[in-house]
Design a protein around this motif. Sequence first.
Motif, PDB file in Angstrom:
ATOM      1  N   LEU A   1       0.870  -1.257  -0.104  1.00  0.00           N
ATOM      2  CA  LEU A   1       0.054  -0.023  -0.004  1.00  0.00           C
ATOM      3  C   LEU A   1       0.857   1.294  -0.256  1.00  0.00           C
ATOM      4  N   ALA A   2       0.663   2.156  -1.029  1.00  0.00           N
ATOM      5  CA  ALA A   2       1.445   3.356  -1.039  1.00  0.00           C
ATOM      6  C   ALA A   2       0.587   4.584  -1.229  1.00  0.00           C
ATOM      7  N   ALA A   3       1.091   5.722  -1.445  1.00  0.00           N
ATOM      8  CA  ALA A   3       0.166   6.756  -1.534  1.00  0.00           C
ATOM      9  C   ALA A   3       0.913   8.004  -2.028  1.00  0.00           C
ATOM     10  N   PRO A   4       0.170   9.192  -2.661  1.00  0.00           N
ATOM     11  CA  PRO A   4       0.944  10.213  -3.442  1.00  0.00           C
ATOM     12  C   PRO A   4       1.643  11.056  -2.484  1.00  0.00           C
ATOM     13  N   HIS A   5       1.326  10.810  -1.059  1.00  0.00           N
ATOM     14  CA  HIS A   5       1.993  11.875   0.185  1.00  0.00           C
ATOM     15  C   HIS A   5       1.467  11.335   1.281  1.00  0.00           C
ATOM     16  N   SER A   6       2.270  11.973   2.434  1.00  0.00           N
ATOM     17  CA  SER A   6       2.136  11.413   3.787  1.00  0.00           C
ATOM     18  C   SER A   6       0.602  12.020   4.071  1.00  0.00           C
ATOM     19  N   GLY A   7      -0.170  11.136   4.909  1.00  0.00           N
ATOM     20  CA  GLY A   7      -1.289  11.651   5.521  1.00  0.00           C
ATOM     21  C   GLY A   7      -2.489  11.403   4.784  1.00  0.00           C
ATOM     22  N   ALA A   8      -2.035  10.463   3.841  1.00  0.00           N
ATOM     23  CA  ALA A   8      -3.402  10.207   2.793  1.00  0.00           C
ATOM     24  C   ALA A   8      -4.282   9.259   3.510  1.00  0.00           C
ATOM     25  N   GLY A   9      -3.798   8.376   4.534  1.00  0.00           N
ATOM     26  CA  GLY A   9      -4.555   7.313   4.891  1.00  0.00           C
ATOM     27  C   GLY A   9      -3.930   5.820   4.822  1.00  0.00           C
ATOM     28  N   LYS A  10      -3.002   5.652   4.583  1.00  0.00           N
ATOM     29  CA  LYS A  10      -2.133   4.336   4.612  1.00  0.00           C
ATOM     30  C   LYS A  10      -2.323   3.383   5.532  1.00  0.00           C
ATOM     31  N   THR A  11      -2.000   4.072   6.999  1.00  0.00           N
ATOM     32  CA  THR A  11      -2.033   3.238   8.155  1.00  0.00           C
ATOM     33  C   THR A  11      -3.637   2.722   8.383  1.00  0.00           C
ATOM     34  N   THR A  12      -4.719   3.758   8.003  1.00  0.00           N
ATOM     35  CA  THR A  12      -5.947   3.397   8.307  1.00  0.00           C
ATOM     36  C   THR A  12      -6.558   2.313   7.495  1.00  0.00           C
ATOM     37  N   VAL A  13      -6.177   2.504   6.156  1.00  0.00           N
ATOM     38  CA  VAL A  13      -6.655   1.462   5.107  1.00  0.00           C
ATOM     39  C   VAL A  13      -5.694   0.123   5.347  1.00  0.00           C
ATOM     40  N   SER A  14      -4.443   0.078   5.845  1.00  0.00           N
ATOM     41  CA  SER A  14      -3.874  -0.991   6.156  1.00  0.00           C
ATOM     42  C   SER A  14      -4.586  -1.884   7.310  1.00  0.00           C
ATOM     43  N   LEU A  15      -4.836  -1.136   8.219  1.00  0.00           N
ATOM     44  CA  LEU A  15      -5.462  -1.608   9.590  1.00  0.00           C
ATOM     45  C   LEU A  15      -6.790  -2.382   8.861  1.00  0.00           C
ATOM     46  N   ALA A  16      -7.628  -1.868   8.219  1.00  0.00           N
ATOM     47  CA  ALA A  16      -8.906  -2.052   7.665  1.00  0.00           C
ATOM     48  C   ALA A  16      -8.702  -3.432   6.801  1.00  0.00           C
ATOM     49  N   LEU A  17      -7.666  -3.376   6.120  1.00  0.00           N
ATOM     50  CA  LEU A  17      -7.516  -4.377   5.125  1.00  0.00           C
ATOM     51  C   LEU A  17      -7.010  -5.700   6.018  1.00  0.00           C
ATOM     52  N   LEU A  18      -6.202  -5.519   6.858  1.00  0.00           N
ATOM     53  CA  LEU A  18      -5.589  -6.542   7.707  1.00  0.00           C
ATOM     54  C   LEU A  18      -6.853  -7.345   8.302  1.00  0.00           C
ATOM     55  N   LEU A  19      -7.959  -6.436   8.845  1.00  0.00           N
ATOM     56  CA  LEU A  19      -9.021  -6.934   9.713  1.00  0.00           C
ATOM     57  C   LEU A  19      -9.903  -7.882   8.571  1.00  0.00           C
ATOM     58  N   ALA A  20      -9.977  -7.356   7.211  1.00  0.00           N
ATOM     59  CA  ALA A  20     -10.821  -8.115   6.348  1.00  0.00           C
ATOM     60  C   ALA A  20     -10.233  -9.309   5.798  1.00  0.00           C
ATOM     61  N   LEU A  21      -8.885  -9.279   5.731  1.00  0.00           N
ATOM     62  CA  LEU A  21      -8.184 -10.262   5.407  1.00  0.00           C
ATOM     63  C   LEU A  21      -8.185 -11.573   6.477  1.00  0.00           C
ATOM     64  N   ARG A  22      -7.925 -11.169   7.774  1.00  0.00           N
ATOM     65  CA  ARG A  22      -8.099 -11.903   8.920  1.00  0.00           C
ATOM     66  C   ARG A  22      -9.697 -12.623   9.143  1.00  0.00           C
ATOM     67  N   ALA A  23     -10.555 -11.835   8.593  1.00  0.00           N
ATOM     68  CA  ALA A  23     -11.803 -12.376   8.713  1.00  0.00           C
ATOM     69  C   ALA A  23     -12.312 -13.322   7.604  1.00  0.00           C
ATOM     70  N   ARG A  24     -11.316 -13.375   6.672  1.00  0.00           N
ATOM     71  CA  ARG A  24     -11.403 -14.335   5.559  1.00  0.00           C
ATOM     72  C   ARG A  24     -10.610 -15.800   6.010  1.00  0.00           C
ATOM     73  N   GLY A  25      -9.855 -15.747   7.297  1.00  0.00           N
ATOM     74  CA  GLY A  25      -9.412 -16.608   7.513  1.00  0.00           C
ATOM     75  C   GLY A  25      -8.106 -16.790   7.438  1.00  0.00           C
ATOM     76  N   LEU A  26      -7.326 -15.690   6.822  1.00  0.00           N
ATOM     77  CA  LEU A  26      -5.858 -15.605   6.208  1.00  0.00           C
ATOM     78  C   LEU A  26      -5.227 -15.470   7.263  1.00  0.00           C
ATOM     79  N   ARG A  27      -3.863 -16.097   7.478  1.00  0.00           N
ATOM     80  CA  ARG A  27      -2.819 -15.450   8.337  1.00  0.00           C
ATOM     81  C   ARG A  27      -2.088 -14.384   7.493  1.00  0.00           C
ATOM     82  N   VAL A  28      -2.274 -13.172   7.988  1.00  0.00           N
ATOM     83  CA  VAL A  28      -1.597 -12.154   7.284  1.00  0.00           C
ATOM     84  C   VAL A  28      -0.454 -11.584   8.402  1.00  0.00           C
ATOM     85  N   GLN A  29       0.746 -11.241   7.519  1.00  0.00           N
ATOM     86  CA  GLN A  29       1.888 -10.808   8.024  1.00  0.00           C
ATOM     87  C   GLN A  29       2.288  -9.351   7.616  1.00  0.00           C
ATOM     88  N   PRO A  30       2.145  -8.250   8.538  1.00  0.00           N
ATOM     89  CA  PRO A  30       2.245  -7.043   8.065  1.00  0.00           C
ATOM     90  C   PRO A  30       4.044  -6.548   8.128  1.00  0.00           C
TER      91      PRO A  30
END
Length: 221
Positions: A5-34
């Motif tokens: 996950l990348a962005a055009p600049h700092s403060g775009a929300g990379k961490t927020t989206v990363s957290l949401a995607l980690l949760l969605a992947l784990r809910a799918r039953g996947l083991r996710v390494q950040p």
Amino acid sequence: MRLLLAAPHSGAGKTTVSLALLLALRARGLRVQPFMVGPDYIDPTHLEKAAARRPYNLDGFFLDETGLLALFRHGARGADFALIEGVMGLFDGKDPRGEVGSTAQVARLLKAPVALVVDAKGMAGSIAPLALGLRDFHPGVRVVGVFANRVGSERHAEILKEALKAVGLPLLGWLPQDPALELPERHLGLVLAGEMAPPLEALRRAFRVELEEVLRLAASA
């Protein structure tokens, strides 16, 4: 499978989206390494809360190529999916083109598909040329889709989706504009996860994601 996950600049929300995607992947039953690009020690505290796995830092300035790839292989062992959060803007690094010390450098070394995180507040069709420019800037960086942050409404999301479709990029997911989803910041960046609880449940409820498409693109690495 891996996705950066990348962005055009700092403060775009990379961490927020990363957290949401980690949760969605784990809910799918996947083991996710950040993973986290750069020496940042703050954002990884939040990633660990969502992934229940300790993140690893991948830094193209402090590590040579062999060391970085070895660390990635070590960290990803036993995981189904590796999610790498970028630092600053995609091509921000030691030099003007981001050849060293940038998110783009790590994407090239890992041969990882890149999903852009764009702060879409106050933006509609302009998301397309922005994403197109980042996609075409360097042939060694493969931008495959976009996540939109701070989206105003379902209709706004549809406009963004249609605009991106015209340049051949999918809208992979989005988060609404909502203060309850934002992570507080201070002079060094985000507040440590040990000092505040990241809004994981709110993110889980609010995130709209095309998970099958995310998995397909991540498998193309």
